[in-house]
Design a protein around this motif. Structure first.
Motif, PDB file in Angstrom:
ATOM      1  N   GLN A  17       0.855  -1.292  -0.004  1.00  0.00           N
ATOM      2  CA  GLN A  17       0.077  -0.087  -0.027  1.00  0.00           C
ATOM      3  C   GLN A  17       0.940   1.292   0.043  1.00  0.00           C
ATOM      4  OE1 GLN A  17      -3.369  -0.124  -0.443  1.00  0.00           O
ATOM      5  NE2 GLN A  17      -3.209  -2.157  -0.515  1.00  0.00           N
ATOM      6  N   ALA A  18       0.120   2.413  -0.262  1.00  0.00           N
ATOM      7  CA  ALA A  18       0.862   3.577  -0.345  1.00  0.00           C
ATOM      8  C   ALA A  18       1.188   4.343   0.876  1.00  0.00           C
ATOM      9  CB  ALA A  18      -0.136   4.680  -1.260  1.00  0.00           C
ATOM     10  N   ALA A  19       2.440   5.114   1.003  1.00  0.00           N
ATOM     11  CA  ALA A  19       2.627   5.700   2.320  1.00  0.00           C
ATOM     12  C   ALA A  19       1.744   6.923   2.250  1.00  0.00           C
ATOM     13  CB  ALA A  19       4.130   6.389   2.003  1.00  0.00           C
ATOM     14  N   ALA A  20       1.274   7.346   3.321  1.00  0.00           N
ATOM     15  CA  ALA A  20       0.293   8.225   3.653  1.00  0.00           C
ATOM     16  C   ALA A  20       1.296   9.653   3.775  1.00  0.00           C
ATOM     17  CB  ALA A  20      -0.427   8.122   5.010  1.00  0.00           C
ATOM     18  N   ASN A  21       2.266   9.659   4.715  1.00  0.00           N
ATOM     19  CA  ASN A  21       2.929  11.054   4.686  1.00  0.00           C
ATOM     20  C   ASN A  21       2.162  12.256   4.968  1.00  0.00           C
ATOM     21  OD1 ASN A  21       5.276   9.473   4.651  1.00  0.00           O
ATOM     22  ND2 ASN A  21       5.499   9.771   2.377  1.00  0.00           N
ATOM     23  N   GLU A  22       1.490  11.944   5.986  1.00  0.00           N
ATOM     24  CA  GLU A  22       0.465  13.159   6.449  1.00  0.00           C
ATOM     25  C   GLU A  22       0.858  13.587   8.068  1.00  0.00           C
ATOM     26  OE1 GLU A  22      -3.764  13.328   5.023  1.00  0.00           O
ATOM     27  OE2 GLU A  22      -3.967  12.536   7.162  1.00  0.00           O
ATOM     28  N   LEU A  23       1.026  14.966   8.102  1.00  0.00           N
ATOM     29  CA  LEU A  23       1.457  15.735   9.261  1.00  0.00           C
ATOM     30  C   LEU A  23       0.231  16.342   9.757  1.00  0.00           C
ATOM     31  CD1 LEU A  23       3.493  15.536  11.506  1.00  0.00           C
ATOM     32  CD2 LEU A  23       4.654  17.603  10.346  1.00  0.00           C
ATOM     33  N   LEU A  24      -0.113  16.222  10.985  1.00  0.00           N
ATOM     34  CA  LEU A  24      -1.193  16.903  11.522  1.00  0.00           C
ATOM     35  C   LEU A  24      -1.014  17.585  12.787  1.00  0.00           C
ATOM     36  CD1 LEU A  24      -3.892  13.916  10.808  1.00  0.00           C
ATOM     37  CD2 LEU A  24      -3.695  15.998   9.207  1.00  0.00           C
ATOM     38  N   ASP A  45       0.439  14.531  14.995  1.00  0.00           N
ATOM     39  CA  ASP A  45      -0.435  13.129  14.447  1.00  0.00           C
ATOM     40  C   ASP A  45       0.568  12.888  13.151  1.00  0.00           C
ATOM     41  OD1 ASP A  45      -2.271  13.140  16.659  1.00  0.00           O
ATOM     42  OD2 ASP A  45      -3.742  13.470  15.030  1.00  0.00           O
ATOM     43  N   TYR A  46       0.930  11.793  12.781  1.00  0.00           N
ATOM     44  CA  TYR A  46       1.681  11.303  11.615  1.00  0.00           C
ATOM     45  C   TYR A  46       1.037  10.072  11.123  1.00  0.00           C
ATOM     46  CZ  TYR A  46       5.155  10.008   8.160  1.00  0.00           C
ATOM     47  OH  TYR A  46       5.682   9.631   7.063  1.00  0.00           O
ATOM     48  N   SER A  47       0.281  10.227  10.025  1.00  0.00           N
ATOM     49  CA  SER A  47      -0.220   9.011   9.411  1.00  0.00           C
ATOM     50  C   SER A  47       1.143   8.439   8.241  1.00  0.00           C
ATOM     51  CB  SER A  47      -1.534   9.340   8.580  1.00  0.00           C
ATOM     52  OG  SER A  47      -2.323   9.719   9.381  1.00  0.00           O
ATOM     53  N   PHE A  48       1.221   7.459   8.426  1.00  0.00           N
ATOM     54  CA  PHE A  48       2.366   6.861   7.747  1.00  0.00           C
ATOM     55  C   PHE A  48       2.097   5.732   6.569  1.00  0.00           C
ATOM     56  CE2 PHE A  48       2.310   4.202  11.773  1.00  0.00           C
ATOM     57  CZ  PHE A  48       2.199   3.135  11.272  1.00  0.00           C
ATOM     58  N   LYS A  49       0.771   5.231   6.814  1.00  0.00           N
ATOM     59  CA  LYS A  49       0.334   4.313   5.695  1.00  0.00           C
ATOM     60  C   LYS A  49      -1.047   4.434   5.445  1.00  0.00           C
ATOM     61  CE  LYS A  49       2.837   1.025   5.000  1.00  0.00           C
ATOM     62  NZ  LYS A  49       3.616   0.643   3.692  1.00  0.00           N
ATOM     63  N   LEU A  61      -2.972   4.498   8.917  1.00  0.00           N
ATOM     64  CA  LEU A  61      -2.383   4.079   9.990  1.00  0.00           C
ATOM     65  C   LEU A  61      -1.478   5.260  10.666  1.00  0.00           C
ATOM     66  CD1 LEU A  61      -1.356   0.329   9.452  1.00  0.00           C
ATOM     67  CD2 LEU A  61      -3.349   1.306  10.710  1.00  0.00           C
ATOM     68  N   GLY A  62      -1.464   5.530  11.847  1.00  0.00           N
ATOM     69  CA  GLY A  62      -0.497   6.614  12.422  1.00  0.00           C
ATOM     70  C   GLY A  62      -0.088   6.428  13.646  1.00  0.00           C
ATOM     71  N   VAL A  63       0.863   7.536  14.093  1.00  0.00           N
ATOM     72  CA  VAL A  63       1.106   7.679  15.615  1.00  0.00           C
ATOM     73  C   VAL A  63       0.730   9.198  16.072  1.00  0.00           C
ATOM     74  CG1 VAL A  63       3.049   5.862  15.444  1.00  0.00           C
ATOM     75  CG2 VAL A  63       3.424   8.193  14.806  1.00  0.00           C
TER      76      VAL A  63
END
Length: 178
Positions: A17-24, A45-49, A61-63
């Motif tokens: 699957q694609a990397a999300a690379n979203e910083l919130l 938050d960081y969504s990585f997948k 998926l994120g942390v």
């Protein structure tokens, strides 16, 4: 057999699957239901997948790091570190961007204190839950910006005896896809 299953799961999660690379970045708060206290929060938050199940359903998926504070006289704050799954549901594509509804549920979390004001958790384990409305906004020819409005909640889902939920009824989040 078990090792093959683990390899299959790892390849699906990390390679297909694609990397999300979203910083919130988020901030908010509000009155705690069933309590005289008011809670405030801020975090990152960081969504990585990202898993695209269809055009209308994405799973991220994120942390997450969340700081929660209250106006109560004692037990004034805690930090939460979470891993979260987030389901995004898109009603339709629009030219200015894409609105969507999102749900984070059962994101396992470590909370640095099991008490916030008059709210008690049995231990330092909780779940992060969040529900809200968001939009991906076109900027520089892509849906780069994210704006979210949500309700954020921490509790242990009644897995343990003390489970006073901790709520932030209004959270604003701004983000960037890169």
């Amino acid at each position: 057999m078990a090792s093959r299953l683990l390899v299959l799961i790892a390849s699906i999660v990390f390679f297909q699957q694609a990397a999300a690379n979203e910083l919130l970045i988020n901030a908010g708060g509000g009155p705690q239901p069933d309590s005289p206290q008011t809670n405030r929060t801020y975090g990152i938050d960081y969504s990585f997948k990202k898993f695209e199940k269809s055009v209308r359903q994405h799973i991220h998926l994120g942390v997450s790091y969340t700081r929660v504070e209250t106006d109560a006289d004692t037990h004034k704050s805690f930090d939460a570190y979470s891993i979260y799954p987030q389901l995004n549901l898109y009603p339709r594509k629009q030219s200015w961007g894409q609105p969507y509804f999102f749900v984070r549920a059962l994101g396992p979390s470590y909370i640095s204190s099991n008490q916030l004001g008059d709210r008690h958790q049995d231990n330092h384990f909780a779940f992060q839950a969040q529900v809200g409305y968001a939009a991906r906004i076109n900027w520089q020819s892509r849906e780069d910006l994210v704006v979210m409005v949500s309700w954020k909640h921490f509790s242990n889902a009644n897995l343990f005896s003390d489970n006073d939920g901790i709520d932030m009824p209004f959270v604003i989040t701004l983000g960037l896809n890169f």
